[in-house]
Each structure stands twice: as C-alpha cells, then as structure tokens.
Design a protein around this motif. Sequence first.
Motif, short mmCIF file in Angstrom:
data_model
loop_
_atom_site.label_atom_id
_atom_site.label_comp_id
_atom_site.label_asym_id
_atom_site.label_seq_id
_atom_site.Cartn_x
_atom_site.Cartn_y
_atom_site.Cartn_z
N LEU A 85 3.03 -2.86 9.36
CA LEU A 85 3.29 -2.93 7.77
C LEU A 85 2.68 -4.45 7.31
CD1 LEU A 85 4.25 -1.98 5.30
CD2 LEU A 85 6.50 -2.84 5.77
N LYS B 107 -0.52 1.11 6.32
CA LYS B 107 -1.07 1.59 5.08
C LYS B 107 -2.50 2.13 5.15
CE LYS B 107 -1.75 0.62 -0.09
NZ LYS B 107 -1.50 -0.45 -0.98
N TRP C 59 1.88 7.97 1.04
CA TRP C 59 2.29 6.36 1.27
C TRP C 59 3.39 6.05 0.17
CZ3 TRP C 59 2.40 3.20 4.90
CH2 TRP C 59 2.65 1.74 4.74
N MET C 60 4.12 5.22 0.38
CA MET C 60 5.24 4.73 -0.51
C MET C 60 4.61 4.13 -1.82
SD MET C 60 6.63 1.22 1.51
CE MET C 60 6.26 1.97 3.32
N ALA D 226 4.37 1.63 -5.09
CA ALA D 226 3.89 0.29 -5.15
C ALA D 226 5.41 -0.60 -4.99
CB ALA D 226 3.32 -0.18 -6.27
N ASP E 174 8.23 0.38 -3.55
CA ASP E 174 8.99 0.67 -2.43
C ASP E 174 8.11 -0.30 -1.35
OD1 ASP E 174 10.96 2.22 -3.32
OD2 ASP E 174 9.87 4.28 -2.62
N GLU E 175 6.87 -0.24 -1.70
CA GLU E 175 6.07 -1.06 -0.68
C GLU E 175 6.46 -2.50 -0.72
OE1 GLU E 175 1.38 -1.76 0.54
OE2 GLU E 175 1.84 -0.79 -1.51
N ILE F 80 7.84 -4.58 2.51
CA ILE F 80 7.10 -5.93 2.88
C ILE F 80 7.97 -7.04 2.85
CG2 ILE F 80 5.21 -7.60 2.10
CD1 ILE F 80 3.39 -4.97 1.71
#
Length: 237
Positions: free
Chosen positions: A149, A155, A165-166, A168, A170-171, A175
């Motif tokens: 990740l 990604k 993909w999750m 923004a 959640d990303e 991270i």
Amino acid sequence: MSDPQDAKFTETDLDRLEELLDSAIFKDEAMQLDELQALICAVVSGPEVIPTSVWLTAALGEAPAYENAEQANEVLGLVMGFYNDIADALLQDEAWELILYPFADDPEELDFAAWADAYIYGTQLGSDWYEFAGEQAEDLSELLQSLFLLNGMLKEDAEKNQERWMSAADEALAISRAQEELPELVSAIYDFWRVRRSAGESETFRGGEAEVGGNETCPCGSGKKFKQCCGSPGRLH
C-alpha cells in the motif's frame, strides 16, 4: 579486549555512513540511508540467510570507486555496524526509529514509499518468501499488504486489473495508519519468520545451522556470532 562487532553503532557513525553513501564513490548507485535501513530490515527478517555479497551489491552498487583500501574498509565497517544494530534491535524486540527523508518537492511530507520499496526489494534477494511460508502464505501476504500500500503497488495492481479501489478519504486513512504502524509491522514480519525458524520448519535454516562455526555470523540474520546467538546453550529464536 572487546569484539569490534559488539561495538555500539553511534549517531556519529550514522552521520558518517549517510555522508559516504551520498558521495561520488558510488556513482549514484548506492541506496540512501533510509533505503539501506529498509533493505537490511528485510534481509535480517527473512526465511533464509542472504549472502553478504548479494545484499551489499544491491545496496552499494556493482563497483564503488573507493580511493583506497582504508576507505573501502571504513564503508564496509559502517554498513556492517548498521546491519548489526538493526539486527540486534529486531532480535531483542527493542524500540527503533525509521529513517525517512522528505520528498524533494514537498519537504513537509516524508517519503514512506521509498522505504517500503526498498524493503520489498530486500524480500526478493533470496528465495520466494511465499513458497517458504507454505500454508501460512496468506498470513504473510496480510503482513506485507501495508508495504505494498505504501509503495503504491496495491493501488496500481487494482487499477491494472480494473478492480474497485477505496475512496480518496479511505485511502488517505489507510496510508496514514500504515505509516504509523510501520515499525511494529516490520517487527511482526521478523517474528513471523523467527517463529518458523525456531520451530524447525525451514530446512535451509536447519541445514545451515549445523555447519556454522561458533565464531561465524549466525544464520538467523541477527548479525551476531553463532556462539552468542542460536549456538548459545538453550537459546531459541
């Protein structure tokens, strides 16, 4: 007389190593200090012993232009001191600090991706980790997921395979959490392989251990002499 390998690696040593890695000796082929730390973390954590010549070449390049033998010995001594310091911290389950550099275009943001990338590279220097993990390959994959990740590969693979993909938000949260937990994650990966080695599940480890002399480097990756580590009576790790 004390053993040079037992000497404490100091902040002065770290600064000197950083300076040398950034010098013209390596013709821009050497890893930076953050990458070297990550690579060593992977090397000492894995299921088998990686020859020093292999990971040193990966870290420093094929043919450093040392000015003389003294300079070459200084670099090697500092790198091995750094290696031993990292190996000992992981073995003893001691607190340790990530070395991170900021992005060139954003000094306020630390480059976790470069660190994660170098660690993943280190996992690929020997045999396939997933093959060694066997039935626990899924557990290993979960441990490594945060590193993929952080370096963007998770990604990238999702987008390549047209997978969802999750968001923004959640990303960013994922991270941030992965960054915060990275030292603990590295220790967890180290322990994952330590348990397997101590249980005798790795034939490579067990076969190598029987042939190691007391004054040779321990095959577990700790950086210590065999007689002071796995060869010590009653020692299991």
